[in-house]
Design a protein around this motif. Structure first.
Motif, short mmCIF file in Angstrom:
data_model
loop_
_atom_site.label_atom_id
_atom_site.label_comp_id
_atom_site.label_asym_id
_atom_site.label_seq_id
_atom_site.Cartn_x
_atom_site.Cartn_y
_atom_site.Cartn_z
N SER A 255 1.23 -1.13 0.10
CA SER A 255 0.06 0.11 0.06
C SER A 255 0.80 1.01 -0.20
O SER A 255 0.04 1.94 -0.52
CB SER A 255 -1.00 0.22 0.55
OG SER A 255 -0.13 -0.21 2.32
N ALA A 256 1.94 1.15 0.65
CA ALA A 256 3.40 2.43 0.37
C ALA A 256 3.50 2.24 -0.25
O ALA A 256 3.51 3.81 -1.33
CB ALA A 256 4.32 1.62 1.37
N ALA A 257 3.79 1.28 -1.61
CA ALA A 257 4.66 1.54 -2.39
C ALA A 257 3.23 1.72 -4.18
O ALA A 257 3.98 2.05 -4.86
CB ALA A 257 5.36 0.87 -3.19
N LYS A 258 2.37 1.77 -3.43
CA LYS A 258 1.16 1.70 -4.17
C LYS A 258 1.35 0.40 -5.41
O LYS A 258 0.37 0.55 -6.72
CB LYS A 258 0.73 2.82 -4.69
CG LYS A 258 0.15 4.15 -3.79
CD LYS A 258 -0.26 3.69 -3.05
CE LYS A 258 -0.80 4.76 -2.28
NZ LYS A 258 -1.81 4.69 -1.00
N ARG A 259 1.96 -0.85 -5.28
CA ARG A 259 2.59 -1.20 -6.88
C ARG A 259 2.58 -2.91 -5.44
O ARG A 259 3.05 -3.11 -4.87
CB ARG A 259 3.52 -1.52 -7.07
CG ARG A 259 4.78 -0.17 -7.02
CD ARG A 259 5.25 0.54 -7.59
NE ARG A 259 6.49 0.62 -8.10
CZ ARG A 259 7.57 0.41 -7.91
NH1 ARG A 259 7.55 -0.94 -7.76
NH2 ARG A 259 8.17 0.43 -7.19
N VAL A 260 2.88 -3.50 -6.89
CA VAL A 260 3.42 -4.93 -6.29
C VAL A 260 4.94 -4.79 -6.34
O VAL A 260 5.22 -4.46 -7.09
CB VAL A 260 3.06 -6.39 -7.18
CG1 VAL A 260 3.54 -7.89 -6.42
CG2 VAL A 260 1.41 -6.57 -6.66
N ILE A 261 5.87 -5.29 -5.18
CA ILE A 261 7.37 -5.01 -5.11
C ILE A 261 7.75 -6.11 -4.71
O ILE A 261 7.35 -6.63 -4.06
CB ILE A 261 7.38 -3.55 -4.46
CG1 ILE A 261 7.03 -3.63 -3.05
CG2 ILE A 261 7.21 -2.61 -4.77
CD1 ILE A 261 7.61 -3.13 -2.05
N LEU A 262 9.01 -6.60 -5.26
CA LEU A 262 10.36 -7.29 -3.93
C LEU A 262 10.77 -6.13 -3.35
O LEU A 262 11.67 -5.22 -3.89
CB LEU A 262 10.96 -7.80 -5.26
CG LEU A 262 12.05 -8.80 -4.43
CD1 LEU A 262 11.65 -9.69 -2.99
CD2 LEU A 262 12.84 -9.32 -5.03
N ASP A 263 10.15 -6.11 -1.83
CA ASP A 263 10.84 -5.03 -1.36
C ASP A 263 12.88 -5.63 -0.67
O ASP A 263 13.36 -6.41 -1.12
CB ASP A 263 11.18 -5.06 0.67
CG ASP A 263 10.42 -4.07 1.15
OD1 ASP A 263 11.20 -3.80 1.30
OD2 ASP A 263 8.88 -3.61 0.87
N PRO A 264 13.16 -3.88 -0.89
CA PRO A 264 14.46 -3.79 -1.58
C PRO A 264 15.24 -4.93 0.12
O PRO A 264 16.01 -4.42 0.38
CB PRO A 264 14.88 -2.46 -1.11
CG PRO A 264 13.85 -1.96 -1.61
CD PRO A 264 12.84 -2.77 -1.60
N ARG A 265 14.35 -4.06 0.87
CA ARG A 265 15.03 -4.76 2.61
C ARG A 265 14.71 -6.17 3.00
O ARG A 265 14.00 -6.37 2.04
CB ARG A 265 14.16 -3.86 3.47
CG ARG A 265 13.97 -2.14 3.61
CD ARG A 265 12.71 -1.41 3.99
NE ARG A 265 11.69 -2.12 3.54
CZ ARG A 265 10.54 -0.90 4.54
NH1 ARG A 265 11.04 -0.37 4.71
NH2 ARG A 265 9.28 -1.47 3.30
#
Length: 287
Positions: A255-265
């Motif tokens: 919800s923070a990035a507003k998209r599907v992501i592979l979190d870098p953390r």
């Protein structure tokens, strides 16, 4: 199916979805034709014996990277199975990936079978026409899908897991946040599920212990459920484990990035960033 080729395929199909929405969307529809096209093509690009389930789940999830985040796509009257492969919240993302992977693993490429599997994953006894049968609390989702043999919960046996009971009542205590709960009979049904969950002993891995997990205890494609300290709630976010350079990361609809992501953390870094995150439950799809 290679992740890069799958991403290109999905991008092309999303263009079709955008082009067709104006002429195919209907208030009575559960899905758009583009959702059917995406699902079927994704299924056809996989083979029943192509890879183990964890790898299959990760590769399927990666095909949806950068898809838009959108909450509330399941809401509306009457209750029905709503399918959207164009945009996701965290739970619909995990459910969709699991249903696609399960269908493909069985060698089926039909949209009907995918929809049947999705209904079985999302609803108690697959009863997709009843709001209270939707597995709103993810702990209940885990309980049913484990009982059906779809997933296995991974609980480390080295003493790092913490087990406890917690009173679950967020939905009934905040009924004003859920338009469907204007119907009072539904509140009673939700309270019944909450009472059941409040007596269950649940084990999770505290976030500070996540670095101690072994490669056997957390793998590519595992479903990660994040346990919260928020009153009346069990789990507030879910995603899929992706191992990068030997470290687990979270592949999720953010919800923070507003998209599907592979979190870098790393998963540990991600969890430590949020004070309300207490730890994780790890669910592994069966072969």
């Amino acid at each position: 199916m290679k992740p890069q080729s799958a991403k290109h395929l999905l991008a092309a199909l999303l263009l079709i979805a955008t082009a067709n929405t104006a002429v195919t969307a209907s208030t009575e529809s559960d899905f758009l034709p583009a959702d059917t096209a995406i699902a079927v093509q994704m299924l056809k690009n996989q083979k029943a014996d192509d890879c183990d389930m964890g790898k299959r789940i990760r590769e399927t999830a990666e095909a949806f990277l950068n898809s838009p985040y959108k909450g509330g796509t399941l809401e509306g009257e009457p209750e029905r199975l709503r399918i959207n492969l164009r945009e996701f919240d965290c739970t619909t993302f995990v459910e969709t990936i699991l249903a696609l992977s399960e269908t493909a693993a069985r060698g089926d490429t039909t949209f009907v079978r995918f929809a049947e599997n999705l209904a079985a994953i999302r609803y108690q006894n697959g009863e997709s026409d009843k709001y209270a049968k939707r597995l709103h609390y993810f702990s209940l989702w885990i309980k049913q899908n484990a009982a059906q043999g779809r997933i296995t919960e991974i609980i480390p046996q080295n003493g790092i897991a913490r087990c406890e009971t917690k009173e679950i009542n967020f939905m009934s205590s905040h009924a004003d946040l859920y338009p469907a709960l204007k119907e009072k009979s539904r509140i009673a049904e939700i309270q019944k599920a909450e009472k059941e969950l409040s007596t269950d002993t649940v084990c999770y891995i505290p976030k500070e212990k996540v670095p101690q997990l072994t490669s056997e205890e957390i793998r590519d494609g595992d479903i990660i459920a994040i346990v919260t300290d928020k009153k009346g709630l069990d789990i507030t976010h879910v995603g899929i484990a992706a191992i990068q350079d030997g470290e687990p990361h979270l592949l999720h609809a953010s919800s923070a990035a507003k998209r599907v992501i592979l979190d870098p953390r790393t998963l540990y870094e991600y969890l430590m960033h949020y004070p309300s995150h207490r730890g994780i439950r790890i669910l592994r799809a069966t072969e």
